[in-house]
Write an enzyme that holds these catalytic residues in place. Structure first.
Site, PDB file in Angstrom:
ATOM      1  N   ASP A 267      -4.946   8.063   8.967  1.00  0.00           N
ATOM      2  CA  ASP A 267      -5.246   7.470  10.267  1.00  0.00           C
ATOM      3  C   ASP A 267      -5.071   8.446  11.427  1.00  0.00           C
ATOM      4  OD1 ASP A 267      -5.670   4.814   9.293  1.00  0.00           O
ATOM      5  OD2 ASP A 267      -3.535   4.780   8.855  1.00  0.00           O
TER       6      ASP A 267
ATOM      7  N   VAL B  62       7.468   7.106  17.101  1.00  0.00           N
ATOM      8  CA  VAL B  62       7.087   7.810  15.870  1.00  0.00           C
ATOM      9  C   VAL B  62       5.725   8.513  16.011  1.00  0.00           C
ATOM     10  CG1 VAL B  62       6.801   7.608  13.370  1.00  0.00           C
ATOM     11  CG2 VAL B  62       8.469   6.150  14.543  1.00  0.00           C
TER      12      VAL B  62
ATOM     13  N   ASP C 266       4.200   0.899  12.252  1.00  0.00           N
ATOM     14  CA  ASP C 266       2.982   0.240  11.751  1.00  0.00           C
ATOM     15  C   ASP C 266       2.811  -1.156  12.350  1.00  0.00           C
ATOM     16  OD1 ASP C 266       2.460   2.438  10.242  1.00  0.00           O
ATOM     17  OD2 ASP C 266       3.129   1.577   8.339  1.00  0.00           O
TER      18      ASP C 266
ATOM     19  N   ARG D 279      -3.783   9.625   3.656  1.00  0.00           N
ATOM     20  CA  ARG D 279      -2.583  10.422   3.879  1.00  0.00           C
ATOM     21  C   ARG D 279      -1.748  10.544   2.603  1.00  0.00           C
ATOM     22  NH1 ARG D 279      -0.178  14.104   7.259  1.00  0.00           N
ATOM     23  NH2 ARG D 279       2.055  13.958   7.028  1.00  0.00           N
TER      24      ARG D 279
ATOM     25  N   LYS E  51       0.837  -1.210   0.000  1.00  0.00           N
ATOM     26  CA  LYS E  51       0.000   0.000   0.000  1.00  0.00           C
ATOM     27  C   LYS E  51       0.869   1.256   0.000  1.00  0.00           C
ATOM     28  CE  LYS E  51      -1.731   1.692   4.032  1.00  0.00           C
ATOM     29  NZ  LYS E  51      -1.422   3.125   4.209  1.00  0.00           N
ATOM     30  N   ASN E  52       1.848   1.282   0.890  1.00  0.00           N
ATOM     31  CA  ASN E  52       2.613   2.514   1.055  1.00  0.00           C
ATOM     32  C   ASN E  52       3.634   2.724  -0.057  1.00  0.00           C
ATOM     33  OD1 ASN E  52       1.057   3.142   3.178  1.00  0.00           O
ATOM     34  ND2 ASN E  52       2.539   2.530   4.751  1.00  0.00           N
TER      35      ASN E  52
HETATM   36  N1  EPU Z   1       6.653  14.519  10.592  1.00  0.00           N
HETATM   37  C1  EPU Z   1       6.806  15.848  10.906  1.00  0.00           C
HETATM   38  N2  EPU Z   1       6.797  16.763   9.877  1.00  0.00           N
HETATM   39  C2  EPU Z   1       6.660  16.408   8.575  1.00  0.00           C
HETATM   40  C3  EPU Z   1       6.488  15.036   8.270  1.00  0.00           C
HETATM   41  C4  EPU Z   1       6.494  14.121   9.294  1.00  0.00           C
HETATM   42  O1  EPU Z   1       6.964  16.219  12.073  1.00  0.00           O
HETATM   43  O2  EPU Z   1       6.677  17.287   7.705  1.00  0.00           O
HETATM   44  C5  EPU Z   1       6.690  13.527  11.688  1.00  0.00           C
HETATM   45  C6  EPU Z   1       5.350  12.843  11.894  1.00  0.00           C
HETATM   46  O3  EPU Z   1       4.527  13.593  12.735  1.00  0.00           O
HETATM   47  C7  EPU Z   1       5.764  11.517  12.501  1.00  0.00           C
HETATM   48  C8  EPU Z   1       7.102  11.234  11.832  1.00  0.00           C
HETATM   49  O4  EPU Z   1       7.563  12.476  11.316  1.00  0.00           O
HETATM   50  O5  EPU Z   1       5.978  11.654  13.876  1.00  0.00           O
HETATM   51  C9  EPU Z   1       7.062  10.186  10.724  1.00  0.00           C
HETATM   52  O6  EPU Z   1       6.184  10.573   9.712  1.00  0.00           O
HETATM   53  P1  EPU Z   1       6.399  10.168   8.189  1.00  0.00           P
HETATM   54  O7  EPU Z   1       6.365  11.408   7.388  1.00  0.00           O
HETATM   55  O8  EPU Z   1       7.581   9.270   8.079  1.00  0.00           O
HETATM   56  O9  EPU Z   1       5.107   9.322   7.918  1.00  0.00           O
HETATM   57  P2  EPU Z   1       4.104   9.401   6.691  1.00  0.00           P
HETATM   58  O10 EPU Z   1       4.865   9.513   5.424  1.00  0.00           O
HETATM   59  O11 EPU Z   1       3.039  10.381   6.957  1.00  0.00           O
HETATM   60  C10 EPU Z   1       4.122   6.828   6.283  1.00  0.00           C
HETATM   61  C11 EPU Z   1       3.108   5.725   6.199  1.00  0.00           C
HETATM   62  C12 EPU Z   1       2.581   5.380   7.589  1.00  0.00           C
HETATM   63  C13 EPU Z   1       3.738   5.016   8.485  1.00  0.00           C
HETATM   64  C14 EPU Z   1       4.783   6.158   8.495  1.00  0.00           C
HETATM   65  C15 EPU Z   1       6.022   5.817   9.300  1.00  0.00           C
HETATM   66  C16 EPU Z   1       2.096   6.147   4.063  1.00  0.00           C
HETATM   67  C17 EPU Z   1       0.887   6.512   3.298  1.00  0.00           C
HETATM   68  N3  EPU Z   1       1.987   6.145   5.374  1.00  0.00           N
HETATM   69  O12 EPU Z   1       3.427   7.964   6.776  1.00  0.00           O
HETATM   70  O13 EPU Z   1       1.753   4.225   7.397  1.00  0.00           O
HETATM   71  O14 EPU Z   1       3.270   4.793   9.793  1.00  0.00           O
HETATM   72  O15 EPU Z   1       5.186   6.441   7.129  1.00  0.00           O
HETATM   73  O16 EPU Z   1       6.619   4.685   8.817  1.00  0.00           O
HETATM   74  O17 EPU Z   1       3.129   5.799   3.488  1.00  0.00           O
HETATM   75  C18 EPU Z   1      -0.063   2.767   7.704  1.00  0.00           C
HETATM   76  O18 EPU Z   1       0.230   2.241   6.625  1.00  0.00           O
HETATM   77  O19 EPU Z   1      -0.918   2.261   8.493  1.00  0.00           O
HETATM   78  C19 EPU Z   1       0.577   4.030   8.086  1.00  0.00           C
HETATM   79  C20 EPU Z   1       0.086   4.846   9.001  1.00  0.00           C
END
Ligand code: EPU
Length: 427
Positions: A117, A328, A306, A93, A23-24
């Protein structure tokens, strides 16, 4: 009316299960198709809710998207709209990942703030700061990220945290910027490597995929490609935990076991016999009750956030006491409240949770708050006495293709039921 799963306790999972595309990864690869005029073909796509939602997002900026089984074809026109503010944006997201490609190609974008989420605060500051370094302005206005540039130029960008989404957005803008961009403290997840692979197939010049320094030489344009999505390591790991928790014997195919090295090692520490099949999959056999192990979530190659609900669920039925540290997403421990309903002996203190394993959980109605929490409750239900009702299963449908069918094929009894919920969840 809404749907829930009836999960019958006392299951032992045995057999083989195939994992399809991540998915991601697929959602970001779909966004990357915006970077090239023409038809991009993505195969091994999972049949989950988020894929058609992302297709709607792409259609809203002018693409044609055709989904046929596990193949998604995206035709990107020469003239794209810079406005991505359709209702689908708020449902996932990954929709925010159209920001980088739109700014890269059109030098401007208005992108509605994404949904996703409820797992904690998810700001976009690193995405915006990265785009600013590349020469764009970026502000949040009327619920949208608004970015604009006269032209994008290469830059040295240091991320405060190896954010998956920020790395992806900056990367997808930088591939069409003039000059060299270096992203330091970049995310190293296998899904980032998959994106870099596809962008390279499209003509991008990227070095360092899978390391914390990505170097991008901007090119004038990209061309469409055909790409196969990597297997979903989070879904693969879900089955691995399910095997261990139910003292079962499950062979998982379609996922690279090296993406799960740390996870499989944890399960070995819990007493499972784990065999990895290079590039293909793995087998987890758990004979007897799992032993308690500690878990600490971190960006890849650390233990994925996750998978934290599964770590909690495994610990809840293990022999001994586990400490689980969430680094995280602060709100991910909300899942523990539902586990306590199932009889788990667990408490949290800040970003630590202490879980004392019990011999058997006991069934109760529980509510999924996100994709992984939902799947975690189903696994816990398999180890609970009686029939556990897991509500709000639309979360699970966003991330797990054919979850109920696969569980039943492995010997569990799980039924999808449409009914009126008899409990109102407290806010
Ligand atoms: N963060 C910031 N500022 C930003 C971006 C992120 O402070 O500009 C912080 C977030 O608040 C968090 C941390 O950095 O504490 C990690 O966030 P990240 O940006 O890595 O996560 P994401 O890209 O929003 C993806 C996955 C998530 C997974 C996270 C961490 C997707 C669509 N989602 O989210 O997946 O938990 O990486 O590995 O790729 C899931 O699949 O159930 C899911 C939630």
């Amino acid at each position: 009316m809404s749907e829930h799963f009836d999960v019958y306790g006392g299951a032992r999972l045995v057999g083989e299960v195939e994992v399809v595309g991540a998915k991601n990864s697929v959602l970001k690869l779909m966004a990357a198709a915006l970077l090239a005029e023409g038809t991009t073909t993505i195969s091994n796509c999972p049949q989950i809710l988020d894929v058609p939602l992302m297709a709607d997002v792409l259609r809203s900026v002018g693409c044609e998207v055709e989904m046929n089984g596990d193949v998604t074809r995206i035709t990107t026109p020469a003239e794209l709209s810079h406005r991505a503010d359709s209702p689908a944006m708020g449902k996932l997201r990954a929709s925010v990942c159209v920001l980088g490609p739109l700014v890269g190609r059109l030098k401007r974008a208005v992108v509605a703030l994404p949904g996703g989420d409820a797992i904690g605060s998810r700001p976009l500051d690193m995405h915006q700061n990265g785009l600013r370094k590349l020469g764009a302005t970026s502000a949040i206005e009327h619920g949208c990220v608004v970015a604009e540039a006269d032209g994008l130029h290469g830059a040295q960008i240091w991320l405060d945290f190896p954010s998956v989404g920020a790395t992806e957005n900056i990367l997808m803008a930088a591939v069409l910027a003039e000059g060299t961009t270096v992203i330091d403290n970049a995310a190293r997840e296998p899904e980032i490597i998959d994106l870099c692979t596809m962008l390279t197939e499209m003509g991008a010049r990227i070095e360092g995929a899978g390391t914390s320094t990505l170097t991008v030489e901007g090119v004038d344009s990209l061309h469409p490609t055909e790409h196969r999505v990597i297997g979903d390591r989070i879904v693969g790991a879900t089955w691995a935990f399910a095997a261990s928790m139910t003292q079962g014997d499950v062979t998982v195919t379609g996922v690279d076991p090296h993406h799960l090295d740390l996870v499989l090692d944890k399960l070995r520490l819990a007493g499972a016999d784990v065999t990895a099949y290079d590039g293909k999959g793995f087998r987890v056999v758990q004979d007897g009750r799992p032993k308690a192990v500690d878990f600490v979530t971190l960006p890849y190659p650390g233990f994925a956030t996750d998978l934290q609900p599964f770590a909690v669920a495994l610990s809840a039925v293990s022999d001994g006491t586990s400490m689980i540290t969430e680094n995280v997403y602060e709100a991910r421990f909300r899942f523990i409240e539902e586990m306590v309903r199932l009889g788990a002996d667990a408490r949290t203190d800040g970003h630590h949770a202490v879980v004392r394993g019990v011999e058997r959980l006991s069934s109760a109605p529980v509510w999924a708050s996100d994709i992984r929490a939902g799947a975690g409750l189903v696994l816990a239900g398999l180890c609970a006495e009686g029939v556990t009702e897991v509500w709000d299963v639309f979360h699970i449908d966003r991330g797990y293709p054919a979850f109920v069918e696969n569980l039943n094929r492995l010997g569990a009894r799980v039924e999808r039921v449409t009914a009126e919920p008899d409990r109102v969840v407290a806010e």
